[in-house]
Design a protein around this motif. Sequence first.
Motif, short mmCIF file in Angstrom:
data_model
loop_
_atom_site.label_atom_id
_atom_site.label_comp_id
_atom_site.label_asym_id
_atom_site.label_seq_id
_atom_site.Cartn_x
_atom_site.Cartn_y
_atom_site.Cartn_z
N ILE A 279 49.44 18.49 0.48
CA ILE A 279 48.13 18.91 1.04
C ILE A 279 47.11 16.49 0.17
CG2 ILE A 279 47.11 19.42 -1.67
CD1 ILE A 279 48.87 21.35 -2.50
N SER A 280 45.97 16.94 0.91
CA SER A 280 46.02 15.40 0.35
C SER A 280 43.88 15.65 0.29
CB SER A 280 46.37 14.52 1.63
OG SER A 280 44.90 13.89 1.65
N SER A 281 44.03 15.02 -0.63
CA SER A 281 42.61 15.58 -1.53
C SER A 281 41.87 14.31 -0.51
CB SER A 281 42.51 14.26 -3.05
OG SER A 281 42.65 13.15 -2.16
N ALA A 282 40.48 15.33 -0.37
CA ALA A 282 39.13 15.19 0.23
C ALA A 282 37.96 15.38 -0.35
CB ALA A 282 39.06 16.50 1.45
N PRO A 283 36.64 14.33 0.10
CA PRO A 283 35.47 15.09 -0.45
C PRO A 283 35.22 16.55 0.01
CG PRO A 283 35.40 12.91 0.89
CD PRO A 283 36.41 13.75 1.38
N CYS A 284 34.44 16.85 -1.18
CA CYS A 284 33.77 18.72 -1.03
C CYS A 284 32.90 18.71 -0.25
CB CYS A 284 33.49 18.47 -2.41
SG CYS A 284 35.30 18.58 -3.90
N ASP B 115 25.52 24.70 1.13
CA ASP B 115 26.07 23.76 -0.04
C ASP B 115 26.86 22.61 -0.10
OD1 ASP B 115 26.43 22.55 -2.62
OD2 ASP B 115 27.24 24.75 -3.55
N LYS B 116 26.01 21.55 -0.04
CA LYS B 116 27.03 20.76 0.85
C LYS B 116 27.46 18.87 -0.33
CE LYS B 116 26.16 21.47 5.29
NZ LYS B 116 27.39 21.68 5.62
N ASN B 117 27.22 19.78 -1.68
CA ASN B 117 27.28 19.22 -2.72
C ASN B 117 29.22 18.00 -3.08
OD1 ASN B 117 27.75 18.17 -5.65
ND2 ASN B 117 26.53 20.20 -6.78
N SER C 199 40.74 8.95 -6.80
CA SER C 199 40.58 10.22 -7.81
C SER C 199 39.37 10.70 -7.98
CB SER C 199 40.87 8.53 -9.21
OG SER C 199 39.39 8.26 -8.91
N VAL C 200 38.24 9.79 -7.05
CA VAL C 200 36.89 10.34 -6.79
C VAL C 200 36.63 11.61 -5.82
CG1 VAL C 200 35.73 7.58 -6.99
CG2 VAL C 200 36.07 8.66 -4.61
N LYS C 201 37.90 11.90 -5.45
CA LYS C 201 37.90 13.02 -4.12
C LYS C 201 37.84 14.07 -5.17
CE LYS C 201 39.34 9.90 -0.39
NZ LYS C 201 39.60 10.25 1.17
N LYS C 202 37.04 15.09 -4.78
CA LYS C 202 37.49 16.34 -6.04
C LYS C 202 38.12 17.38 -5.31
CE LYS C 202 35.40 14.27 -9.61
NZ LYS C 202 36.75 13.61 -10.46
N CYS C 203 37.90 17.88 -4.32
CA CYS C 203 38.72 18.46 -3.72
C CYS C 203 39.95 18.20 -2.83
CB CYS C 203 37.39 18.85 -2.46
SG CYS C 203 36.39 20.25 -3.41
N SER C 204 40.43 19.12 -2.16
CA SER C 204 42.28 18.84 -1.08
C SER C 204 41.99 19.51 0.29
CB SER C 204 43.06 19.38 -2.22
OG SER C 204 43.38 20.75 -2.30
N THR C 205 42.72 19.03 0.70
CA THR C 205 42.61 19.95 2.36
C THR C 205 44.52 19.60 2.72
OG1 THR C 205 43.20 18.00 3.97
CG2 THR C 205 40.56 19.29 3.43
N TYR C 206 44.68 20.87 3.59
CA TYR C 206 45.94 21.18 3.89
C TYR C 206 46.47 20.29 5.26
CZ TYR C 206 47.00 25.24 0.88
OH TYR C 206 47.24 26.05 -0.02
N GLN C 207 47.29 19.31 5.50
CA GLN C 207 47.61 18.59 6.61
C GLN C 207 48.76 19.34 7.14
OE1 GLN C 207 45.88 16.38 7.42
NE2 GLN C 207 44.48 16.87 6.15
#
Length: 376
Positions: free
Chosen positions: A129-134, A257-259, A116-124
């Motif tokens: 779709i999998s969540s990922a750190p922004c 932007d490394k936020n 739940s702490v990962k706010k962005c996502s990537t395609y695999q």
Amino acid sequence: MEIMAKILSIFLAFLTLADYSEGLSRRKIYTLYSAKKTWNEAKAICESKQSQLLKIKSAKHYEEISYLDRMEWGNRVMNEFASSSGMWSPLHKPFWNTTWTYQDCEPYSLTVPGTSVKKCSTYQPNSIISSAPCDEEHIFICERFEGDCWFQPFYEMTTKWFEAATSVPINDPNIKAEDCALECRNLYDINTGTECWGFTFYPAVPLCTLHVNNTPTASSDYLYPENRDYGELKSTFYVRRCFEGVIDTNMYDSFYDKNAEPDTSCTETPYVFNNTVYDVCYCPVQEQPPIPEPATSEEKAKQFIKKLTIGTSSTSAAERKLTSAEDNRPSVIGMGYVGILVLTAVFGSLVLLDLNVIFARIKDFCSSSTSVQTIG
């Protein structure tokens, strides 16, 4: 001029909102960015190009990307997947809750696996779709609409390729290939999603056969006619091309932007593509038409104004100053003849009155010329 530009901008924006749908296919430009960026950087770069992060919502979209990666991009996307990395998805969490939305603020109802702490996502692979750190860095693809589909010709093709599809013949003794293109462009069933993905044109008949299919992957499946049988009839098969691929290798170092949180609030008007639709592009050549650079509504408004502007020397008023209007009415023609007779009579009478003087001058001239010759 500024007011006119604003009006045209509003009109173009209205077209963009009115024409976009998930139905009838339009020409879409996919741009692959090979430089890895954070999610915020990727989002900002896409928006600077009048586009947005790739949104895969159906098998059709995935097959189009797979085709481009395999045929034009050198398997760059699949290589990233093979290295256990991913490609940025537009899905993210704009609020401090579990709601996932696309970059254009469209909500997402399914579950995105991950913490739940990962706010962005990537395609695999297979568009999972999998969540990922922004603040991670991944490759990404931007997409935008630009104009309408075009038709790529392949010669000596038969309809055998389309035995599993529906063929719609058009019997018109005056039909041309460009007419077939328009018929194919307009054939769409909104209830079933059935589209025309190509047509066969027999110029000697003439005959046009439209080929329709509601297969989700039709747009990419129909790009392989070179592997099919050739026919006996002299014909040309035109396949509908509705997506193009571009590779951008620039580094875009100005975007930094490394936020770890997504730089978006999704409280503003959803971002829409630059998808002004023009007339169908019928191209009687094998080459692909050039992919246009993205243009803002203001730039398109200026282009419209430039096209509509007429030089002062080209106006009808300016041209009328140098020409006389023609009038073929009998009464006008008769008045013209009367005027000619009057002018002839006036100038003719003047000549007649001075006729004796003219003869006397001529006689004197001749006498003087004779005298000169005698003396010589």
